[in-house]
Design a protein around this motif. Structure first.
Motif, PDB file in Angstrom:
ATOM      1  N   ASP A 170       0.842  -1.192   0.000  1.00  0.00           N
ATOM      2  CA  ASP A 170       0.000   0.000   0.000  1.00  0.00           C
ATOM      3  C   ASP A 170       0.886   1.254   0.000  1.00  0.00           C
ATOM      4  N   ARG A 171       0.711   2.096  -1.004  1.00  0.00           N
ATOM      5  CA  ARG A 171       1.599   3.252  -1.189  1.00  0.00           C
ATOM      6  C   ARG A 171       1.496   4.240  -0.031  1.00  0.00           C
ATOM      7  N   GLU A 172       0.274   4.578   0.358  1.00  0.00           N
ATOM      8  CA  GLU A 172       0.092   5.557   1.431  1.00  0.00           C
ATOM      9  C   GLU A 172       0.730   5.070   2.726  1.00  0.00           C
ATOM     10  N   ALA A 173       0.528   3.784   3.044  1.00  0.00           N
ATOM     11  CA  ALA A 173       1.093   3.226   4.279  1.00  0.00           C
ATOM     12  C   ALA A 173       2.617   3.297   4.255  1.00  0.00           C
ATOM     13  N   ASN A 174       3.215   2.932   3.129  1.00  0.00           N
ATOM     14  CA  ASN A 174       4.681   2.979   3.025  1.00  0.00           C
ATOM     15  C   ASN A 174       5.224   4.403   3.176  1.00  0.00           C
ATOM     16  N   VAL A 175       4.550   5.358   2.549  1.00  0.00           N
ATOM     17  CA  VAL A 175       4.973   6.756   2.650  1.00  0.00           C
ATOM     18  C   VAL A 175       4.840   7.258   4.081  1.00  0.00           C
ATOM     19  N   LYS A 176       3.715   6.936   4.712  1.00  0.00           N
ATOM     20  CA  LYS A 176       3.464   7.388   6.077  1.00  0.00           C
ATOM     21  C   LYS A 176       4.478   6.791   7.062  1.00  0.00           C
ATOM     22  N   ILE A 177       4.770   5.518   6.904  1.00  0.00           N
ATOM     23  CA  ILE A 177       5.745   4.862   7.792  1.00  0.00           C
ATOM     24  C   ILE A 177       7.104   5.528   7.659  1.00  0.00           C
ATOM     25  N   ARG A 178       7.492   5.823   6.419  1.00  0.00           N
ATOM     26  CA  ARG A 178       8.779   6.484   6.178  1.00  0.00           C
ATOM     27  C   ARG A 178       8.798   7.876   6.798  1.00  0.00           C
ATOM     28  N   ASP A 179       7.715   8.636   6.572  1.00  0.00           N
ATOM     29  CA  ASP A 179       7.656  10.013   7.074  1.00  0.00           C
ATOM     30  C   ASP A 179       7.610  10.054   8.602  1.00  0.00           C
ATOM     31  N   LEU A 180       6.847   9.146   9.194  1.00  0.00           N
ATOM     32  CA  LEU A 180       6.739   9.120  10.656  1.00  0.00           C
ATOM     33  C   LEU A 180       8.054   8.680  11.294  1.00  0.00           C
ATOM     34  N   SER A 181       8.764   7.761  10.635  1.00  0.00           N
ATOM     35  CA  SER A 181      10.069   7.331  11.142  1.00  0.00           C
ATOM     36  C   SER A 181      11.058   8.495  11.122  1.00  0.00           C
ATOM     37  N   ALA A 182      11.016   9.273  10.043  1.00  0.00           N
ATOM     38  CA  ALA A 182      11.895  10.444   9.931  1.00  0.00           C
ATOM     39  C   ALA A 182      11.533  11.478  10.985  1.00  0.00           C
ATOM     40  N   LYS A 183      10.239  11.651  11.212  1.00  0.00           N
ATOM     41  CA  LYS A 183       9.774  12.611  12.213  1.00  0.00           C
ATOM     42  C   LYS A 183      10.224  12.199  13.608  1.00  0.00           C
ATOM     43  N   THR A 184      10.105  10.910  13.889  1.00  0.00           N
ATOM     44  CA  THR A 184      10.524  10.383  15.194  1.00  0.00           C
ATOM     45  C   THR A 184      12.025  10.579  15.395  1.00  0.00           C
ATOM     46  N   MET A 185      12.798  10.314  14.344  1.00  0.00           N
ATOM     47  CA  MET A 185      14.246  10.480  14.422  1.00  0.00           C
ATOM     48  C   MET A 185      14.621  11.940  14.666  1.00  0.00           C
ATOM     49  N   THR A 186      13.945  12.855  13.961  1.00  0.00           N
ATOM     50  CA  THR A 186      14.209  14.284  14.133  1.00  0.00           C
ATOM     51  C   THR A 186      13.906  14.739  15.555  1.00  0.00           C
ATOM     52  N   GLU A 187      12.766  14.272  16.078  1.00  0.00           N
ATOM     53  CA  GLU A 187      12.376  14.648  17.441  1.00  0.00           C
ATOM     54  C   GLU A 187      13.362  14.085  18.461  1.00  0.00           C
ATOM     55  N   THR A 188      13.852  12.876  18.205  1.00  0.00           N
ATOM     56  CA  THR A 188      14.827  12.258  19.115  1.00  0.00           C
ATOM     57  C   THR A 188      16.112  13.067  19.157  1.00  0.00           C
ATOM     58  N   ILE A 189      16.581  13.489  17.971  1.00  0.00           N
ATOM     59  CA  ILE A 189      17.807  14.286  17.875  1.00  0.00           C
ATOM     60  C   ILE A 189      17.621  15.642  18.569  1.00  0.00           C
ATOM     61  N   GLN A 190      16.454  16.265  18.333  1.00  0.00           N
ATOM     62  CA  GLN A 190      16.179  17.563  18.944  1.00  0.00           C
ATOM     63  C   GLN A 190      16.115  17.452  20.464  1.00  0.00           C
ATOM     64  N   ASN A 191      15.451  16.410  20.951  1.00  0.00           N
ATOM     65  CA  ASN A 191      15.350  16.215  22.397  1.00  0.00           C
ATOM     66  C   ASN A 191      16.718  15.961  23.019  1.00  0.00           C
ATOM     67  N   ALA A 192      17.555  15.197  22.295  1.00  0.00           N
ATOM     68  CA  ALA A 192      18.900  14.917  22.795  1.00  0.00           C
ATOM     69  C   ALA A 192      19.726  16.204  22.848  1.00  0.00           C
ATOM     70  N   ALA A 193      19.543  17.047  21.836  1.00  0.00           N
ATOM     71  CA  ALA A 193      20.268  18.315  21.798  1.00  0.00           C
ATOM     72  C   ALA A 193      19.839  19.229  22.939  1.00  0.00           C
ATOM     73  N   ILE A 194      18.523  19.274  23.172  1.00  0.00           N
ATOM     74  CA  ILE A 194      17.994  20.097  24.267  1.00  0.00           C
ATOM     75  C   ILE A 194      18.512  19.598  25.608  1.00  0.00           C
ATOM     76  N   ALA A 195      18.494  18.267  25.767  1.00  0.00           N
ATOM     77  CA  ALA A 195      18.977  17.671  27.013  1.00  0.00           C
ATOM     78  C   ALA A 195      20.452  17.980  27.212  1.00  0.00           C
ATOM     79  N   GLY A 196      21.223  17.943  26.116  1.00  0.00           N
ATOM     80  CA  GLY A 196      22.649  18.247  26.185  1.00  0.00           C
ATOM     81  C   GLY A 196      22.905  19.693  26.574  1.00  0.00           C
ATOM     82  N   GLU A 197      22.098  20.596  26.001  1.00  0.00           N
ATOM     83  CA  GLU A 197      22.232  22.012  26.334  1.00  0.00           C
ATOM     84  C   GLU A 197      21.905  22.270  27.798  1.00  0.00           C
ATOM     85  N   ARG A 198      20.867  21.604  28.285  1.00  0.00           N
ATOM     86  CA  ARG A 198      20.494  21.766  29.685  1.00  0.00           C
ATOM     87  C   ARG A 198      21.591  21.243  30.605  1.00  0.00           C
ATOM     88  N   GLY A 199      22.161  20.086  30.199  1.00  0.00           N
ATOM     89  CA  GLY A 199      23.231  19.503  31.003  1.00  0.00           C
ATOM     90  C   GLY A 199      24.452  20.407  31.030  1.00  0.00           C
TER      91      GLY A 199
END
Length: 210
Positions: A170-199
Motif C-alpha cells: 500500500d503506497r500511502e502506508a509505506n509513505v506514512k511509515i517512512r515520514d513518521l520514522s523520519a519525524k521520530t528520528m528528528t524529534e529524538t535528535i532535537q530532544n537529545a540536543a535540548i537535554a545536552g544544552e540543559r546539562g
C-alpha cells in the motif's frame, strides 16, 4: 448537569440490566460532552450487550437502514454535530452497523472531538470490522491519521504496519511509515540536543558556584 454523574447513573442502570435507561443516560452524557470517549465507549458496550441478549429485529434493521441514509446526507452537508446524533440514533438500534460507526468516527474527527473519534475507530478495529476487510482497512487508515494528529506517532506507525499486512505494498502506508520514522528520528535528535544544552548549562552553573 454533571456528565460524570450521568455516567455513574448509567453504569448503575447497566448493572441492573436496565439497558434502555442506561443507553439514554449515556447518550445524554455524550450530547453534553461529545468528546467524552469514556461515556461513548460505555454506551457502545451496553448497546452491543443488549443486542446480544435481545437480538436485533428485522424492523430495527429496516429502520436503521433508513436512518443511515440520513446520516450520510448530514455528513455530506458538513453538519457534523447533527451527523453524530443521528449516527447514535442508528447505533442505538443497530450497534453492529460498521458503516455508521465509521461515519460517526469521521464526523467526530471533523467536529474536533478527537478522543471520541479514536475510541470509535478503536472499537471497530477491536471488533475486526465484523469480518469486513475493506471496512477494516478504511478504519485503520482513519485511525492512523487521527493518532498522528493527536501526537501518538508510535501508535500511528503500528497501525500503518498493520494495514500493510492486509494490503501489502500500500503506497500511502509505506509513505506514512517512512515520514513518521523520519519525524521520530528528528524529534529524538532535537530532544537529545535540548537535554545536552540543559546539562551543559547545569554544569556551567555548578562550576560558577564553586
Amino acid at each position: 448537569m454533571d456528565v460524570s454523574k450521568l455516567v455513574e447513573r448509567a453504569d448503575e442502570a447497566a448493572e441492573r440490566r436496565n439497558y434502555d435507561y442506561a443507553i439514554d443516560l449515556y447518550l445524554q452524557a455524550c450530547k453534553l460532552d461529545p468528546n467524552n470517549a469514556f461515556a461513548r465507549r460505555k454506551l457502545r458496550a451496553v448497546e452491543n450487550r443488549m443486542a446480544k441478549e435481545k437480538g436485533t429485529s428485522f424492523w430495527s434493521k429496516t429502520k436503521g437502514a433508513g436512518l443511515t441514509v440520513q446520516v450520510q446526507g448530514l455528513f455530506l452537508a458538513k453538519k457534523y454535530d447533527a451527523t453524530i446524533e443521528k449516527a447514535e440514533d442508528v447505533l442505538k438500534i443497530c450497534p453492529e452497523n460498521i458503516g455508521v460507526q465509521m461515519l460517526l468516527g469521521r464526523a467526530l474527527v471533523c467536529g474536533g472531538y478527537r478522543k471520541s473519534a479514536i475510541a470509535t475507530f478503536e472499537d471497530i478495529k477491536n471488533a475486526n470490522a465484523s469480518g469486513n476487510v475493506k471496512q477494516l482497512v478504511e478504519t485503520l487508515r482513519e485511525l492512523a491519521i487521527v493518532y498522528e494528529a493527536d501526537g501518538r506517532i508510535k501508535d500511528a506507525q503500528d497501525i500503518w504496519l498493520n494495514l500493510l499486512k492486509l494490503v501489502p505494498g500500500d503506497r500511502e502506508a509505506n509513505v506514512k511509515i517512512r515520514d513518521l520514522s523520519a519525524k521520530t528520528m528528528t524529534e529524538t535528535i532535537q530532544n537529545a540536543a535540548i537535554a545536552g544544552e540543559r546539562g551543559s548549562a547545569a554544569r556551567t552553573t555548578q562550576t560558577n558556584i564553586q
